[in-house]
Write a protein that holds these residues in place. Structure first.
Motif, short mmCIF file in Angstrom:
data_model
loop_
_atom_site.label_atom_id
_atom_site.label_comp_id
_atom_site.label_asym_id
_atom_site.label_seq_id
_atom_site.Cartn_x
_atom_site.Cartn_y
_atom_site.Cartn_z
N MET A 161 112.34 87.44 -14.57
CA MET A 161 112.60 88.11 -15.98
C MET A 161 111.16 88.36 -16.45
N TYR A 162 110.12 87.50 -16.53
CA TYR A 162 108.99 87.62 -16.99
C TYR A 162 108.18 88.85 -16.54
N ASP A 163 108.47 88.77 -14.96
CA ASP A 163 107.60 89.72 -14.16
C ASP A 163 108.28 91.16 -14.55
N ARG A 164 109.25 91.14 -14.58
CA ARG A 164 109.93 92.72 -14.94
C ARG A 164 109.51 93.04 -16.49
N LEU A 165 109.26 92.00 -17.31
CA LEU A 165 108.80 92.41 -18.45
C LEU A 165 107.41 92.87 -18.53
N ILE A 166 106.46 92.30 -17.72
CA ILE A 166 105.19 92.77 -17.63
C ILE A 166 105.27 94.25 -17.09
N GLN A 167 106.18 94.30 -16.08
CA GLN A 167 106.01 95.82 -15.28
C GLN A 167 106.63 96.66 -16.20
N SER A 168 107.30 96.28 -17.12
CA SER A 168 107.89 97.25 -18.22
C SER A 168 106.89 97.74 -18.97
N ASN A 169 106.05 96.71 -19.37
CA ASN A 169 105.09 97.02 -20.38
C ASN A 169 103.84 98.01 -19.68
N GLU A 170 103.67 97.70 -18.30
CA GLU A 170 102.86 98.45 -17.70
C GLU A 170 103.24 100.07 -17.69
N LYS A 172 95.61 71.33 -20.76
CA LYS A 172 95.86 72.07 -19.71
C LYS A 172 96.44 73.55 -19.93
N VAL A 173 97.25 73.79 -21.08
CA VAL A 173 97.52 75.17 -21.31
C VAL A 173 96.49 75.96 -21.75
N ARG A 174 95.56 75.29 -22.36
CA ARG A 174 94.33 75.68 -22.99
C ARG A 174 93.13 75.97 -22.15
N SER A 175 93.20 75.34 -20.83
CA SER A 175 91.96 75.57 -19.84
C SER A 175 92.56 76.08 -18.44
N GLN A 176 94.07 76.15 -18.14
CA GLN A 176 94.26 76.76 -17.06
C GLN A 176 95.20 77.81 -17.14
N THR A 177 95.73 78.50 -16.01
CA THR A 177 96.55 79.36 -16.20
C THR A 177 97.76 79.10 -15.38
N PHE A 178 99.02 79.16 -16.32
CA PHE A 178 100.12 78.86 -15.53
C PHE A 178 101.21 80.18 -15.71
N GLN A 179 102.26 80.27 -15.01
CA GLN A 179 103.37 81.35 -15.02
C GLN A 179 104.35 80.94 -15.72
N LEU A 180 104.61 79.38 -15.88
CA LEU A 180 105.96 78.69 -16.46
C LEU A 180 105.64 77.42 -16.79
N ILE A 181 106.12 77.07 -18.00
CA ILE A 181 105.91 75.55 -18.50
C ILE A 181 107.41 75.02 -18.62
N LEU A 182 107.31 73.76 -17.87
CA LEU A 182 108.70 72.84 -17.94
C LEU A 182 108.28 71.88 -19.10
N LEU A 183 108.71 71.73 -20.16
CA LEU A 183 108.44 70.98 -21.38
C LEU A 183 109.43 69.93 -21.72
N ASP A 184 109.28 68.71 -21.66
CA ASP A 184 110.37 67.75 -21.99
C ASP A 184 109.99 67.48 -23.62
N LEU A 185 111.17 67.11 -24.28
CA LEU A 185 111.04 67.12 -25.71
C LEU A 185 110.45 65.77 -26.22
N MET A 186 110.89 64.74 -25.71
CA MET A 186 110.42 63.25 -25.93
C MET A 186 109.13 62.97 -25.41
N GLU A 232 102.01 80.00 -29.55
CA GLU A 232 100.69 80.54 -30.30
C GLU A 232 99.45 81.16 -29.03
N GLU A 233 99.39 80.27 -27.91
CA GLU A 233 98.62 80.58 -26.75
C GLU A 233 98.82 81.42 -25.66
N THR A 234 100.13 81.53 -25.52
CA THR A 234 100.57 82.40 -24.35
C THR A 234 102.03 82.63 -24.42
N ASN A 235 102.48 84.08 -23.78
CA ASN A 235 103.68 84.37 -23.71
C ASN A 235 104.44 84.34 -22.55
N VAL A 236 103.96 83.04 -21.67
CA VAL A 236 104.84 82.79 -20.39
C VAL A 236 105.99 81.98 -20.71
#
Length: 232
Positions: free
Chosen positions: A122-131, A44-58, A73-77
């Motif tokens: 925070m991520y949006d502010r980072l993008i705006q800062s880069n811009e 899903k990460v490689r085929s779609q666009t997400f702004q945040l990922i909730l990732l379980d460990l187990m 390695e695929e995205t900075n979200v």
């Protein structure tokens, strides 16, 4: 202009927890998708666009630690790791692999939503800062959004206004897939005359200017059936 709904990917093999997280996120105004194991999540990460990922460990198939490393390695979200483990070593390991934060089960749904909103902000502010900083570098490509100049191997390439706007928008949102409709509305505006073929034409022109091989582009990639994304 359209406002894109924030999309969250929930990678969780416990169906009841995943559904609960999805329901609360959707109530908060997000769009949430569920992946039931590590391999499903990576696909899903490689085929779609997400702004945040909730990732379980187990997770089955690919555990959360390995998956976190692969996703980074695929995205900075933002990646918010969700787990029942409380050992500090797991937190350190997860953060070291690229996770942005760590939330331990059990947690209140309100806390989850608050943490998600905080990291998205925070991520949006980072993008705006880069811009604001103006410079975008990718391999041999250099884009300056302040001077509106594009360089390939330090040699300036001339762009029309809309060609530049389209390239800069994609470059400022790396690894996000945008449909032709979204790009047309963003760059040309809802009231503009024309159709989505305009986007296709401009992408072709941009590729001729920045790609070594337009048949195998390294910057602006076509996501078949969906649209385009800038390889971040």
């Amino acid at each position: 202009m359209i406002e894109l709904v924030k999309r969250i990917l929930i990678i969780e093999d416990d169906q009841s927890i995943a559904v609960l997280e999805r329901d609360y996120l959707e109530i908060a105004g997000f769009q949430a998708d569920i992946a039931i194991d590590g391999m499903d999540g990576l696909d899903k990460v490689r085929s779609q666009t997400f702004q945040l990922i909730l990732l379980d460990l187990m997770l089955p198939k690919i555990d959360g630690f390995e998956l976190c490393k692969m996703i980074r390695e695929e995205t900075n979200v933002p990646i918010l790791m969700v787990t029942a483990k409380t050992d500090d070593i797991d937190k350190v390991r997860g953060l070291g692999l690229g996770a942005d934060d760590y939330i331990v089960k059990p947690f209140s749904p309100n806390e989850l939503v608050a943490r998600v909103k905080s990291h998205l902000a925070m991520y949006d502010r980072l993008i705006q800062s880069n811009e604001t900083n103006g410079d975008i570098y990718k391999k041999n490509l250099h884009i300056n959004t302040l001077s509106r100049q594009v360089f390939i191997k330090d040699k300036e390439v001339e762009f029309t206004n809309k060609e530049f706007d389209l390239l800069a928008f994609l470059a400022l949102h790396p690894n996000q897939v945008f449909s032709k409709e979204q790009l047309f509305e963003k760059i040309w505006g809802l009231d503009s005359m024309g159709d989505n073929a305009t986007v296709t034409v401009h992408i072709k022109r941009i590729r001729k200017k920045i790609e070594n091989d337009t048949a195998n582009p390294q910057y602006i990639l076509t996501v078949w059936g969906t649209g385009y994304r800038f390889q971040g």
